[in-house]
Design a protein around this motif. Structure first.
Motif, short mmCIF file in Angstrom:
data_model
loop_
_atom_site.label_atom_id
_atom_site.label_comp_id
_atom_site.label_asym_id
_atom_site.label_seq_id
_atom_site.Cartn_x
_atom_site.Cartn_y
_atom_site.Cartn_z
N ASP A 42 -8.23 16.46 7.09
CA ASP A 42 -8.67 17.65 6.40
C ASP A 42 -7.89 17.84 5.10
O ASP A 42 -8.42 18.29 4.10
CB ASP A 42 -8.48 18.87 7.30
N ASP A 43 -6.60 17.49 5.15
CA ASP A 43 -5.78 17.59 3.94
C ASP A 43 -6.05 16.39 3.05
O ASP A 43 -6.52 15.37 3.50
CB ASP A 43 -4.29 17.56 4.31
N TYR A 44 -5.67 16.56 1.78
CA TYR A 44 -5.76 15.42 0.86
C TYR A 44 -4.67 14.42 1.19
O TYR A 44 -3.55 14.79 1.52
CB TYR A 44 -5.58 15.89 -0.58
N GLY A 45 -4.99 13.13 1.09
CA GLY A 45 -3.96 12.09 1.20
C GLY A 45 -3.62 11.66 2.61
O GLY A 45 -2.52 11.20 2.86
N LEU A 46 -4.53 11.82 3.54
CA LEU A 46 -4.28 11.33 4.90
C LEU A 46 -5.39 10.35 5.25
O LEU A 46 -6.56 10.71 5.30
CB LEU A 46 -4.28 12.50 5.89
N ALA A 47 -5.01 9.09 5.43
CA ALA A 47 -6.02 8.08 5.75
C ALA A 47 -5.69 7.44 7.08
O ALA A 47 -4.53 7.14 7.36
CB ALA A 47 -6.07 7.03 4.66
N ASP A 48 -6.71 7.25 7.88
CA ASP A 48 -6.54 6.67 9.21
C ASP A 48 -7.41 5.41 9.27
O ASP A 48 -8.62 5.49 9.19
CB ASP A 48 -7.00 7.73 10.24
N VAL A 49 -6.75 4.26 9.37
CA VAL A 49 -7.49 2.99 9.33
C VAL A 49 -7.49 2.36 10.72
O VAL A 49 -6.46 2.26 11.36
CB VAL A 49 -6.84 2.02 8.32
N GLN A 50 -8.67 1.99 11.17
CA GLN A 50 -8.75 1.24 12.43
C GLN A 50 -9.42 -0.09 12.16
O GLN A 50 -10.52 -0.14 11.65
CB GLN A 50 -9.55 2.03 13.46
N LEU A 51 -8.71 -1.13 12.53
CA LEU A 51 -9.22 -2.48 12.37
C LEU A 51 -9.24 -3.06 13.78
O LEU A 51 -8.21 -3.52 14.27
CB LEU A 51 -8.29 -3.26 11.45
N GLY A 52 -10.37 -2.98 14.44
CA GLY A 52 -10.37 -3.34 15.86
C GLY A 52 -9.45 -2.38 16.60
O GLY A 52 -9.55 -1.17 16.45
N LYS A 53 -8.48 -2.93 17.35
CA LYS A 53 -7.56 -2.06 18.09
C LYS A 53 -6.31 -1.73 17.28
O LYS A 53 -5.45 -1.00 17.75
CB LYS A 53 -7.17 -2.74 19.39
N THR A 54 -6.17 -2.32 16.10
CA THR A 54 -5.03 -1.97 15.25
C THR A 54 -5.32 -0.64 14.58
O THR A 54 -6.41 -0.44 14.05
CB THR A 54 -4.81 -3.06 14.18
N ARG A 55 -4.34 0.26 14.61
CA ARG A 55 -4.57 1.56 13.98
C ARG A 55 -3.36 1.97 13.17
O ARG A 55 -2.23 1.96 13.66
CB ARG A 55 -4.85 2.61 15.06
N VAL A 56 -3.60 2.30 11.92
CA VAL A 56 -2.52 2.65 11.00
C VAL A 56 -2.87 3.94 10.29
O VAL A 56 -4.01 4.14 9.88
CB VAL A 56 -2.31 1.52 9.96
N LEU A 57 -1.88 4.82 10.17
CA LEU A 57 -2.10 6.10 9.52
C LEU A 57 -1.20 6.15 8.29
O LEU A 57 -0.02 5.84 8.38
CB LEU A 57 -1.69 7.20 10.50
N ALA A 58 -1.76 6.51 7.14
CA ALA A 58 -0.93 6.64 5.94
C ALA A 58 -1.03 8.06 5.43
O ALA A 58 -2.10 8.65 5.37
CB ALA A 58 -1.39 5.66 4.87
N ARG A 59 0.12 8.62 5.06
CA ARG A 59 0.17 10.00 4.58
C ARG A 59 0.82 9.97 3.21
O ARG A 59 1.91 9.43 3.06
CB ARG A 59 1.05 10.81 5.54
N VAL A 60 0.15 10.54 2.23
CA VAL A 60 0.73 10.59 0.89
C VAL A 60 1.13 12.02 0.60
O VAL A 60 0.38 12.96 0.88
CB VAL A 60 -0.28 10.08 -0.16
N SER A 61 2.34 12.20 0.07
CA SER A 61 2.78 13.55 -0.29
C SER A 61 3.46 13.49 -1.65
O SER A 61 3.86 12.43 -2.12
CB SER A 61 3.73 14.09 0.77
N ALA A 62 3.58 14.67 -2.27
CA ALA A 62 4.16 14.70 -3.61
C ALA A 62 5.17 15.83 -3.70
O ALA A 62 4.99 16.88 -3.10
CB ALA A 62 3.06 14.91 -4.65
N GLU A 63 6.25 15.60 -4.43
CA GLU A 63 7.16 16.70 -4.74
C GLU A 63 7.73 16.48 -6.14
O GLU A 63 7.69 15.37 -6.66
CB GLU A 63 8.26 16.83 -3.69
N VAL A 64 8.27 17.57 -6.71
CA VAL A 64 8.81 17.46 -8.07
C VAL A 64 10.29 17.15 -7.97
O VAL A 64 11.03 17.85 -7.29
CB VAL A 64 8.57 18.77 -8.85
#
Lengths: 293, 278
Positions: A42-64
């Protein structure tokens, strides 16, 4: 030290015999990826990749933050990866294993060193303030091709991410909230995608997107990173079985086709998500109990 | 030195084995050279050799695994010593089917342009070590020595590009001299891709560190006379079409280095035979 369970002798001979006849046990072609499923949060910058049974989650965040003194005009971009017991009981928390170092170096070279993200666009006030973009990669399930999956996850999350808009008046910097101004996407210069090849039977057979079991039985491997414009970003073949130069070139050509397909899937999913977001936002605005302007 | 087929040239290349001297490091006054504390005693005696210490007793030879090799690619200088096959030092290096290959890479603090100490946990160093150990693990006949370890220790004394390639060549030289069984030489070199504004351009063989900064390039290692590539690394962006040309030049370059290594090894072997050390 925990270890992944090695395939049994029966499994090993079965898989290798099948490969000898150009068959894979999950019925795929030698050069085809597993079904790629890509979802955004729901938030920007959260991707959930599933490649068969492999599952990887990437979260991007920003700060100054304050930029590095030797690069006052550049923002900061970091990628962190940690293999934990969530992905596989063979991974211990806290200790950096060789596999983890190689994985993080590979992703770093593929995405950060190839300048996929334009860090100059992250500068707010030279030498004083810049955005630090941080991509955290979480491995949820391990069934081979961790590099490929995490690379897709990071580039998808970077493209999906929106950072708050900033306005500068003299010395004063204002960061506008997400509701106040439309948040801005990051400037992505190109989309690198990794393809890992596994070599078997003295280089006779070369597989794309090997599962964990296939990875355990391989004699050598090579990861090629390309973007859809046909630019090589990185090649890593660290030892293993020696392969004929022509075969390597053939692998690179296969990789280019795969990269085109994956980049197209990522693009399509991003567009679908953007469309769904517009529908949802419109729905929220048109609610009867909203305050009237 | 010119490559016959492609005309590309290497920088000044120097390869040598240390002489089969007696290890005299204990009864010599300490040298004035600054030596990092982590250099093993084998390298000490070699550094002394560079100072022209006369050979004490040429007929006594040190055990084969204690003789370092020394390789220069231009200003990149690497010294390598091989220890093994030995009993594994760590339990994790014990494999009941084959010998394990472990590699230590140590960048001397004085090797670069500015003095800095590179820790053991530096990711780049770890990556190099793993690439080297995996390269040699497939070329050495490791199944002949199960439950043992072959330890390769590399010291980079001076850095000027092509470091990984120089390490591979130094390790091959030391392994051959140490008598560790291997199927063939592993030789490595680097190739840069240079493009003129009009999109033409030839690949450049053997990058210096200035070239490494500005040009995309590959490091590749081939096994023996075949054109089979066991190690291939590319870290900067380059057009896919350029790869083929770079590989062709690189494979030729590796073949050339193989000839040079072979020459050095044969000459060294003859010398040892003449001295009666064999």
């Amino acid at each position: 030290m925990p270890r992944e369970i090695d395939p049994t002798i029966n499994e090993k001979s079965f898989i290798l015999d099948a490969l000898n006849q150009k068959l894979r046990i999950d019925g795929r072609d030698l050069d085809s990826f597993r079904e790629l499923e890509l979802n955004f949060g729901d938030d920007y910058g959260l991707a959930d990749v599933q490649l068969g049974k492999t599952r990887v989650l990437a979260r991007v965040s920003a700060e100054v933050v304050k930029p590095f003194t030797d690069r006052p005009f550049d923002g900061i971009f970091t990628i962190t990866t940690e293999l934990g017991p969530m992905a596989s009981p063979a991974f211990e928390p806290g200790r950096q294993t060789e596999q983890e170092v190689l994985l993080s170096r590979l992703i770093e070279k593929a995405i950060r060193r190839s300048n996929a993200l334009d860090t100059e666009s992250l500068c707010i006030v030279a030498g004083q303030k810049c955005w630090q973009i941080r991509a955290d990669v979480h491995f949820l399930s391990h069934d081979g091709a961790l590099v490929d999956a995490s690379c897709i996850a990071v580039v998808a999350a970077l493209q999906h991410f929106r950072r708050p808009d900033v306005s500068v008046e003299g010395e004063k910097v204002t960061i506008h909230t997400m509701t106040e101004r439309i948040p801005v996407p990051l400037s992505i210069l190109h989309v690198p995608i990794c393809v890992t090849f596994s070599f078997y039977l003295d280089g006779e057979v070369c597989l794309v997107d090997a599962t964990l079991q296939e990875e355990q039985l391989r004699q050598g491997d090579m990861t090629i990173t390309l973007n859809k414009f046909g630019e090589l970003c990185q090649i890593a073949k660290a030892g293993g079985l020696a392969i004929n130069g022509l075969n390597l070139l053939r692998c690179a050509k296969i990789a280019l086709v795969k990269v085109g397909e994956i980049a197209a899937t990522v693009q399509r999913r991003l567009e679908e998500d953007a469309a769904a977001r517009v529908r949802r936002d419109n729905l929220l605005e048109s609610k009867a109990d909203n305050e009237r302007a | 030195m010119e490559c016959v087929t492609c005309g590309a040239t290497f920088r000044g290349l120097r390869l040598c084995h240390s002489n089969p001297t007696h290890d005299t490091s204990h009864n010599r006054p300490s040298s004035h050279l600054h030596k990092p504390s982590s250099l093993p005693s084998t390298s000490h005696s070699f550094l002394k050799k560079l100072e022209n210490v006369p050979l004490r007793n040429p007929l006594t030879r040190r055990p084969p695994h204690r003789r370092p090799s020394y390789v220069e690619h231009g200003n990149t200088k690497v010294i390598c010593s091989v220890n093994g096959p030995i009993e594994p030092r760590a339990a994790s290096a014990r494999n009941s089917e084959r010998a394990t290959v472990t590699v230590d890479v140590c960048f001397a603090a004085f090797s670069g342009t500015d003095r800095k100490k590179r820790g053991k946990s530096d990711k780049r160093v770890l990556e190099m070590q793993s690439a080297l150990s995996r390269t040699f693990a497939t070329t050495l006949l490791t199944t002949l020595h199960p439950r043992s370890e072959v330890h390769i220790s590399l010291h980079i004394l001076s850095q000027d590009g092509s470091i990984l390639a120089t390490c591979v060549n130094a390790a091959t030289l030391a392994l051959v001299d140490a008598g560790v069984p291997m199927s063939d030489y592993v030789t490595a070199c680097t190739v840069a891709s240079y493009t003129n504004p009009d999109e033409s351009g030839e690949p450049l063989l053997d990058m210096s560190s200035a070239e490494e900064m500005d040009l995309p390039g590959i490091t590749l290692a081939t096994v023996g006379r075949s054109d089979k590539i066991s190690l291939l690394q590319l870290e900067t962006k380059v057009r896919l079409e350029r790869l083929e040309g770079m590989l062709a030049v690189g494979i030729d370059g590796c073949g050339k280095i193989r000839q040079l290594l072979d020459g050095v090894i044969r000459e060294h072997g003859n010398k040892m035979a003449r001295m009666g050390a064999l």
